[in-house]
Enzyme design. Structure first.
Site, PDB file in Angstrom:
ATOM      1  CB  CYS A  35       7.169  -2.746  -0.485  1.00 27.56           C
ATOM      2  SG  CYS A  35       6.122  -2.905  -1.927  1.00 27.56           S
ATOM      3  CG  HIS A 289      10.263  -6.828  -2.647  1.00 28.28           C
ATOM      4  ND1 HIS A 289      10.195  -6.575  -1.289  1.00 28.28           N
ATOM      5  CD2 HIS A 289       9.512  -5.857  -3.236  1.00 28.28           C
ATOM      6  CE1 HIS A 289       9.431  -5.506  -1.077  1.00 28.28           C
ATOM      7  NE2 HIS A 289       9.002  -5.060  -2.231  1.00 28.28           N
TER       8      HIS A 289
END
Lengths: 347, 181
Positions: A35, A289
């Site tokens: 991420c 995200h």
């Protein structure tokens, strides 16, 4: 090019993007740091410019997570730990990894699920003021508390969503940058770190050591006083993939003492006008995200904030001319802390 | 209905819609009812299965069959490594020896996996926890066997036991609270 991939069809994303945008012929590569992939792409581009091997570099982050159905995306992200010893036998999910931290933190410091929901309420509020956010609707603590469990004690509204998204920033040498723009934003420092692949090897579960190391490294390089960091920056984007992650980030970055991060959200100190505005673009929680794009979108947001170009209601007051992006890969497997500044770095 | 059955019913519905779209319009194209976005339903499928070498830690599996949980220990530094590895991170020249871990521990943290990955979607909700084995200062992450998760507490006594994981039918380890749970 920051792209985690796996859930999407295209394999050679950098060359496809180059061809589509008329950049065929220019060097390109893909970077991956879970991420934190986007921040790794920014760092790769910044390093190339700082080393003098490139005058100008483009850092792009892109992710198309909706090409796979949800159970398959859950499968892919669940594998982002120590595959054999965590996933193969015990089927952890990404919310599950952070839920292990949430349970520990909540038991240790007497934090309630309602406290976690306050983070979601704030980030949805700012999402509603950011036209590029995935979620435009404000929510209440009651709505958050009523949402179903994804990985107890984390509920649907504690979790960032599955997102398609992209972001890009141009990094250039001082000489070239001053020709392109009269208002450049500088990268003052980048701190990087990693944590253990296997969560069972962590020393504690109330913060991310990788984030603490990356923050200390960034502060040292930028010559900032780590004891008084909130007085030296104006705004921060922190990695709120889950609500508990934002509270731990307050502490790992030194905005609050260990165990006291929850006070910042209870007292609304991370809203615009508070001690330190955090995720006033909606954060991962409401902005979305898209894994590989997130870190690059943080660079875009810090640039907008420092230049006073954020939408009304979510623009912070810029006094110190400095913003901070905290981008975590996995569950503290990677961490990048990047300091953006209106002034040229000293020395 | 298990999450697996739900997902398979969803895919079947999608396949039916795609078959209809192909017959009617000539393409596997669907329109997302939520966003209005036009989507091509991929006509190729990739099945992925990994074959993972565990050759260097085969002793771990041999011992598991005898009901023992093994770790490795660096001969020069004394550091215990679990999950086991056969190289010492602090002293690459050191050899490791295999040691049996004690079974007594205490629960540090846990979660209930409500939304499961596809490959675990045939299970009902399961609890994953981390237990500390204080005698060796090692943590073990595994499923926690407990019917009533509200009884779980930080610091409660647990034991590490070996179980046969069904329906796959292979041996693995689990965390079991000492008091009824």
């Amino acid at each position: 090019m920051g792209n985690a991939g796996g859930w999407s069809s295209e394999a050679l994303v950098p060359v496809v993007v180059n061809e589509y945008s008329g950049l065929t012929g220019k060097g390109a590569f893909r970077v991956e740091a879970a991420c934190a992939t986007g921040s790794a792409a920014v760092k790769a581009a910044a390093d190339a410019v700082a080393a003098g091997v490139a005058d100008i570099a483009l850092a792009v982050g892109v992710e198309k997570m909706n090409e796979s159905p949800t159970p398959i995306v859950v499968e892919f992200i669940g594998r982002a730990g120590n595959y054999f010893w965590e996933f193969e036998n015990f089927g952890l999910t990404f919310p599950g990894y952070y839920a292990l931290y949430a349970t520990y933190y909540m038991q240790k410091y007497g934090v309630k699920e309602e406290d976690l929901c306050e983070v979601a309420v704030k980030n949805h509020y700012y999402g509603s003021l950011n036209p590029k956010a995935q979620f435009q609707r404000r929510i209440t603590v009651e709505e958050c508390m009523k949402s179903r469990y994804i990985a107890w004690p984390l509920k649907l509204y504690d979790c960032s969503p599955i997102t398609d998204g992209a972001a890009a920033v141009i990094l250039a040498s001082e000489e070239l940058a001053t020709k392109i723009t009269d208002s450049p934003v500088w990268i003052e420092a980048i701190g990087v770190s990693t944590g253990t692949a296997n969560l069972s090897k962590r020393e504690d579960y109330d913060g991310l050591k990788a984030a603490r190391i990356a923050a200390q490294e960034a502060y040292k390089r930028a010559k900032l006083d780590p004891e008084n960091i909130v007085k030296q920056i104006d705004v921060a984007d922190v990695h709120d993939c889950f609500t508990i992650a934002e509270i731990m980030a307050y502490e790992d970055l030194g905005f609050a003492k260990r165990g006291e991060g929850v006070k910042l959200i209870r007292e609304k100190q991370t809203y615009v006008g508070g001690l330190i505005p955090v995720n006033v673009d909606g954060g991962l929680k409401a902005k979305g995200h898209p894994i590989g794009a997130t870190g690059v979108s943080m660079a875009v947001e810090m640039t907008k904030q420092l230049l006073g170009k954020a939408e009304s209601g979510r623009q912070v007051t810029v006094k110190n001319g400095r913003g901070l992006a905290h981008n975590v890969g996995g569950t503290g497997h990677y961490c990048y802390v990047t300091i953006y500044s209106l002034s040229k770095p000293k020395g | 209905m298990s999450q697996k059955a739900e997902f398979e019913a969803f895919l079947k519905k999608m396949e039916d819609m795609v078959a209809f779209a192909k017959a009617q319009f000539g393409f596997p194209i669907l329109i997302d009812p939520r966003t209005g976005i036009v989507m091509w339903y991929d006509q190729r499928e990739l099945k992925v299965k990994f074959i993972i070498s565990v050759d260097k830690v085969r002793k771990f599996f041999e011992a598991l069959r005898e009901g023992k949980l093994l770790a490795t220990k660096c001969k020069s530094t004394g550091r215990i490594l679990f999950p086991p590895q056969v190289d010492c991170p602090d002293d690459p020249k050191s050899e490791v020896e295999w040691i049996e871990l004690p079974t007594e521990g205490e629960l540090i943290t846990w979660t209930i996996i409500n939304v499961k990955p596809y490959s675990f979607s045939h299970y009902p909700d399961y609890i994953v926890g981390i237990a500390r084995l204080p005698a060796v200062n090692i943590n073990v992450l595994a499923w926690v066997k407990c019917k009533d998760p509200s009884k779980l507490k930080q610091g409660m006594k647990v034991k590490i036991t070996i179980e046969k994981r069904e329906p796959e039918g292979y041996l693995t380890y689990q965390i079991v609270p000492v008091e009824e749970c």
